[in-house]
Scaffold this active site. Structure first.
Site, PDB file in Angstrom:
ATOM      1  N   GLU A 182      12.031  14.898  14.447  1.00 49.78           N
ATOM      2  CA  GLU A 182      12.427  14.840  13.045  1.00 49.78           C
ATOM      3  C   GLU A 182      11.653  15.933  12.310  1.00 49.78           C
ATOM      4  OE1 GLU A 182      12.903  11.525   9.523  1.00 49.78           O
ATOM      5  OE2 GLU A 182      11.162  11.373  10.849  1.00 49.78           O
TER       6      GLU A 182
ATOM      7  N   LYS B 298       0.842  -1.192   0.000  1.00 47.90           N
ATOM      8  CA  LYS B 298       0.000   0.000   0.000  1.00 47.90           C
ATOM      9  C   LYS B 298       0.880   1.246   0.000  1.00 47.90           C
ATOM     10  CE  LYS B 298      -1.940   2.495   3.221  1.00 47.90           C
ATOM     11  NZ  LYS B 298      -1.963   3.865   2.572  1.00 47.90           N
TER      12      LYS B 298
ATOM     13  N   CYS C 170      14.603  10.688   5.513  1.00 47.36           N
ATOM     14  CA  CYS C 170      14.863  10.194   6.868  1.00 47.36           C
ATOM     15  C   CYS C 170      16.326  10.277   7.250  1.00 47.36           C
ATOM     16  CB  CYS C 170      14.336   8.769   7.034  1.00 47.36           C
ATOM     17  SG  CYS C 170      14.981   7.618   5.813  1.00 47.36           S
TER      18      CYS C 170
ATOM     19  N   GLU D 173      11.469   0.502   9.016  1.00 51.56           N
ATOM     20  CA  GLU D 173      12.418   1.577   8.727  1.00 51.56           C
ATOM     21  C   GLU D 173      11.687   2.877   9.015  1.00 51.56           C
ATOM     22  OE1 GLU D 173      14.176   4.454   7.873  1.00 51.56           O
ATOM     23  OE2 GLU D 173      13.807   4.173   5.730  1.00 51.56           O
TER      24      GLU D 173
END
Length: 475
Positions: free
Chosen positions: A378, A175, A282, A248
């Site tokens: 982040e 997905k 990331c 991840e």
């Protein structure tokens, strides 16, 4: 073909039975640029059934057969590169040159790497560890793999998922992110031409669709690239059925610059590492730690270089990066900027660009402390924070003092120091005098709240296998 982007299930285009759709928004304008189907239980069930049926034959395919299929998919992507670039730029706003010159070629290379890796599984040698008995190891495919990808690199993350899974003999239900599904749907069309029907299925939808996929009884492995929050939610759901996980998750990469570093090279490295893909990476080197002896001069040069960065339309050849992906991300980033503490100093940027689309100006902020929100979170935007340090030990403490542990870099001309820091940094990747370089042969994955499991490399292929011990009597 329908103007509504459809699922690819069992090699066929399938729309949601209930007719639900969602708009696809162009982040350059903030306006609708397409429509995608939103899948529910019937479509998820159909995809899982197709994948389970295909697994019965694909698991028996020889490594040479798997190699041929992956090479064909790689060639198919290359042949449709312009169409893929159009689709992904429309849904992400990233510069077209980044897609055609960097991302699509890397996707093709990654598939070709896993095509070769499919024929090179490794394990212990067969031997007699007990008298009269011979033992050996089988590496087998796990089964149906449910995979969820993010919106920052839609095609690349899909390739990173399906490459090792298919090479190992698994089948896939994937997905993509709700806002960026088209390039992944094209990948599924290409894959359908090279694979048995149902070996690679793409199901479009929202978070509810993702929950149905993760909670379904068929998948034996769940793989997600996304935020730490999303990874924790997936882990909780998967734990109810003891599914294997491959996570991840978010990063918050420190860039540690010592006073003996090549400062101009370090500045260029930070600019490239932090502003790539509008900072929506990331591994973005957005958290810079600089030795106090060169801090002020470094910040001044960094701010000068950052101010010269250009944001603009995908078609703009001199654009360094595009907009943020969606309105929610824009609101989140503006909130971080609005809540900056009084001790923070904005040297350049710190604001939205224009009132149309989701653009953020390249930003450099100093004067920050280790416990500030914008340091610990982040950011996922073209924003660089800078903090000073005095000693090697303090640099390591500051670098490691966040929940994430994906990637990092060290800039120094002292080889011994570089080696010491590479051992001290609690991150899955440590770059020395560079930041962000990736290759298909080397693993990508983190520690702590950045998850576990590796993308790329033979280590990723191993993650998509199970180990079986076989012992035979020789009497």
């Amino acid at each position: 073909m329908s103007t509504i982007l459809a699922n690819v299930i069992g090699g066929e285009h399938v729309l949601a039975a209930d007719g639900r759709t969602s708009p696809l928004i162009d982040p350059v304008t903030g306006e609708q640029a397409g429509t995608a189907t939103v899948s529910a239980a019937p479509e998820v069930e159909a995809a899982m059934s197709a994948a389970a049926k295909a697994f019965a034959t694909w698991r028996r395919a020889t490594p040479a057969r798997r190699q041929d299929a992956l090479l064909a998919i790689a060639d198919g992507l290359a042949a449709r590169a312009e169409e893929i670039a159009d689709a992904e730029c429309r849904e992400t706003g990233k510069p077209r040159a980044a897609m055609t010159g960097e991302e699509i070629p890397m996707c093709v290379d990654t598939l070709r790497f896993f095509a070769g890796a499919a024929r090179h599984l490794e394990g212990k040698a067969a031997a007699e560890y007990m008298d009269g008995l011979t033992s050996w190891i089988r590496r087998e495919p796990i089964g149906v793999c449910a995979q969820i990808t993010p919106w920052n690199y839609p095609l690349m993350m899909a390739v990173w998922k399906i490459g090792p899974a298919l090479a190992a003999g698994n089948t896939v239900v994937l997905k993509p992110a709700e806002s960026t599904p088209t390039s992944t749907a094209i990948l599924a069309e290409v894959a359908a031409e090279a694979l048995p029907a149902g070996a690679c299925n793409v199901v479009l939808g929202d978070r509810d669709t993702g929950r149905l996929i993760v909670g379904h009884e068929v998948p034996q492995l769940i793989s997600i690239t996304g935020s730490t929050r999303a990874g924790i939610q997936v882990a909780r759901s998967a734990s109810a059925d003891l599914k294997k996980l491959h996570l991840e998750l978010g990063g918050n990469a420190p860039v540690v610059v010592f006073d003996d570093a090549d400062i101009p090279a370090a500045v260029e490295g930070v600019i490239g590492g932090a502003f790539l893909n509008a900072g929506q990476d990331c591994t973005a080197g957005s958290r810079v730690l600089v030795h106090s002896a060169v801090h002020d001069a470094f910040v001044a040069e960094l701010a000068k270089k950052a101010a010269a960065q250009r944001t603009g339309l995908p078609s703009r050849e001199d654009a360094d990066f595009g907009p943020l992906n969606n309105a929610d991300q824009l609101d989140r980033v503006l909130g971080l900027l609005e809540r900056l503490p009084d001790h923070a100093k904005v040297h350049t940027g710190g604001h939205r660009v224009g009132d149309r689309g989701y653009f953020i100006a390249p930003t450099v902020i100093s004067g920050l402390r280790a416990d500030d929100e914008i340091v610990r979170e982040e950011i996922f935007a073209p924003i660089i924070t800078v903090q000073p340090f005095g000693t090697e030990a303090e640099a390591a403490e500051l670098a490691n003092g966040v929940p994430q542990g994906l990637a990092s870099s060290v800039w120094t001309t002292d080889h011994a120091r570089a080696l010491r820091m590479s051992a001290e940094l609690d991150f899955g990747a440590v770059w020395l005098n560079n930041h962000g370089a990736l290759t298909s042969e080397m693993p990508h994955g983190g520690f702590k709240h950045s998850g576990y499991g590796k993308d790329l490399s033979a280590y990723s292929l191993e993650d998509y296998t199970r180990v079986k011990h076989v012992m035979s009597s020789t009497g």
